[in-house]
Design an enzyme around this catalytic site. Structure first.
Site, PDB file in Angstrom:
ATOM      1  N   LYS A  56       0.894  -1.063   0.111  1.00 54.95           N
ATOM      2  CA  LYS A  56       0.058  -0.132   0.069  1.00 54.95           C
ATOM      3  C   LYS A  56       0.806   1.184  -0.157  1.00 54.95           C
ATOM      4  O   LYS A  56       0.466   2.276   0.637  1.00 54.95           O
ATOM      5  CB  LYS A  56      -0.931  -0.132   1.241  1.00 54.95           C
ATOM      6  CG  LYS A  56      -2.072  -1.184   1.076  1.00 54.95           C
ATOM      7  CD  LYS A  56      -2.982  -0.948   2.246  1.00 54.95           C
ATOM      8  CE  LYS A  56      -3.939   0.098   2.275  1.00 54.95           C
ATOM      9  NZ  LYS A  56      -4.886   0.203   1.027  1.00 54.95           N
ATOM     10  N   TRP A  61      -0.779   2.066  -8.459  1.00 53.18           N
ATOM     11  CA  TRP A  61      -0.500   3.231  -9.320  1.00 53.18           C
ATOM     12  C   TRP A  61       0.593   2.886 -10.123  1.00 53.18           C
ATOM     13  O   TRP A  61       0.691   3.041 -11.453  1.00 53.18           O
ATOM     14  CB  TRP A  61      -0.422   4.261  -8.616  1.00 53.18           C
ATOM     15  CG  TRP A  61      -0.272   5.684  -9.615  1.00 53.18           C
ATOM     16  CD1 TRP A  61      -1.184   5.820 -10.594  1.00 53.18           C
ATOM     17  CD2 TRP A  61       0.489   7.024  -9.310  1.00 53.18           C
ATOM     18  NE1 TRP A  61      -0.921   6.947 -11.095  1.00 53.18           N
ATOM     19  CE2 TRP A  61       0.035   7.813 -10.335  1.00 53.18           C
ATOM     20  CE3 TRP A  61       1.323   7.507  -8.226  1.00 53.18           C
ATOM     21  CZ2 TRP A  61       0.333   9.016 -10.578  1.00 53.18           C
ATOM     22  CZ3 TRP A  61       1.767   8.769  -8.572  1.00 53.18           C
ATOM     23  CH2 TRP A  61       1.264   9.355  -9.496  1.00 53.18           C
ATOM     24  N   HIS A 122       6.448  -7.844  -3.090  1.00 45.90           N
ATOM     25  CA  HIS A 122       6.597  -6.896  -1.743  1.00 45.90           C
ATOM     26  C   HIS A 122       7.670  -7.184  -1.012  1.00 45.90           C
ATOM     27  O   HIS A 122       7.964  -6.933  -0.042  1.00 45.90           O
ATOM     28  CB  HIS A 122       5.138  -7.008  -0.757  1.00 45.90           C
ATOM     29  CG  HIS A 122       3.975  -6.215  -1.165  1.00 45.90           C
ATOM     30  ND1 HIS A 122       4.249  -4.933  -1.764  1.00 45.90           N
ATOM     31  CD2 HIS A 122       2.574  -6.520  -1.240  1.00 45.90           C
ATOM     32  CE1 HIS A 122       3.050  -4.514  -2.028  1.00 45.90           C
ATOM     33  NE2 HIS A 122       2.124  -5.619  -1.864  1.00 45.90           N
ATOM     34  N   ARG A 247      -7.715   4.278  -1.750  1.00 47.38           N
ATOM     35  CA  ARG A 247      -8.048   3.919  -0.540  1.00 47.38           C
ATOM     36  C   ARG A 247      -6.694   3.626   0.047  1.00 47.38           C
ATOM     37  O   ARG A 247      -6.749   3.060   1.288  1.00 47.38           O
ATOM     38  CB  ARG A 247      -8.892   2.748  -0.211  1.00 47.38           C
ATOM     39  CG  ARG A 247     -10.246   3.019  -1.040  1.00 47.38           C
ATOM     40  CD  ARG A 247     -11.276   1.703  -0.481  1.00 47.38           C
ATOM     41  NE  ARG A 247     -10.729   0.660  -1.164  1.00 47.38           N
ATOM     42  CZ  ARG A 247     -11.292   0.002  -2.436  1.00 47.38           C
ATOM     43  NH1 ARG A 247     -11.979   0.754  -3.187  1.00 47.38           N
ATOM     44  NH2 ARG A 247     -10.987  -1.069  -2.592  1.00 47.38           N
TER      45      ARG A 247
END
Length: 282
Positions: A56, A61, A122, A247
């Site tokens: 996040k 994006w 990640h 979000r």
């Protein structure tokens, strides 16, 4: 230096992972996988690009921007036909590799994708397989945020599986950031370090930088025709408004969760951890 070996045909990718593999990867991963043995069978191809980030922290994006940029020859960002990013979530287009390998599908699913492949992770740089991090033919683009915003984002992410997690128990983020920062300094031709906050201020400049980095720079004719702006508009928050990208919290959203004293203490810790690295978020 590990070298990729591949006899792939001329580039036709990246293409949406969902369209080729017939499966949708989960949009998030519940932590960092700890067993690099899962990756031993993975062999990057020339031109592969791995997008890396803490959870996040601009991941969605970056996936959208990278896909739109690298696939613009096959999927023009202003094509009359629906662009993959209009009908699909960016996570449907760019898979998390650790999810596939943890499910025992890494090699079969990744092999189904045409080159160049666009993938995401990640994982900490330190536990990436050598076939990725020591490979001149495999590029890594890393994105992170201002540390206080990063901690807030990580807390939101972790609460998906640990709903009672206290904010004060959120894990440190500097090791993740420093791993990729140091790699970008040691090998700037294979690791590009981006800041989410800077990308918000100058999306066009950063898209052009990423395109040059992956060996697909925008031509003068493309720039004159406004293709870079088309990519940015296609991947704008307004266009992707229904996705998790909106979000993840706004820049400076940490102030909604931290007291000024907490912020000062975290800033001091981060400054100490980054001291001497050349990396600063000031």
């Amino acid at each position: 230096m590990v070298m990729a070996t591949s006899n792939e045909p001329d580039a036709v990718g990246p293409v949406p992972f969902k369209d080729i593999a017939g499966a949708v990867p989960l949009t998030t991963v519940s932590g960092y996988p700890s067993d690099p043995k899962l990756w031993q069978s993975f062999t990057p191809r020339r031109g592969d690009v791995v997008l890396a980030s803490p959870p996040k922290c601009g991941t969605t994006w970056l996936k959208a921007l990278a896909f739109a940029t690298m696939a613009r020859g096959v999927y023009p960002p202003v094509d009359a036909e629906p662009h993959p990013l209009v009908r699909l979530n960016p996570h449907d287009c760019v898979p998390f590799m650790e999810m596939l390998f943890a499910a025992g599908q890494g090699r079969s699913k990744m092999d189904a994708l045409p080159s160049p492949r666009l993938m995401a992770t990640h994982m900490h740089h330190s536990i990436l397989p050598a076939s990725i991090k020591d490979n001149a033919d495999c590029k890594i683009i890393y994105i992170c945020r201002e540390p206080k915003d990063m901690v807030v984002s990580l807390w939101h992410f972790a609460r998906r599986t640990q709903p009672d997690l206290l904010f004060s128990d959120t894990g440190p983020i500097w090791d993740h950031v420093l791993g990729y920062w140091n790699a970008s300094k040691a090998s700037p031709e294979t690791v590009l370090f981006l800041r989410y906050d800077e990308m918000l201020r100058d999306p066009v400049g950063n898209v052009k930088k990423a395109a040059r980095f992956v060996g697909q720079p925008f031509s003068p004719a493309e720039e004159e025709a406004g293709v870079v702006m088309d990519v940015v508009r296609l991947c704008s928050f307004e266009t992707l408004r229904n996705l998790e990208i909106n979000r993840a919290g706004e820049v400076g959203d940490w102030a909604s969760y931290m007291t000024p004293d907490m912020a000062r203490r975290l800033d001091a810790v981060v400054d100490e951890k980054l001291r001497g690295s050349g990396l600063s978020f000031a």
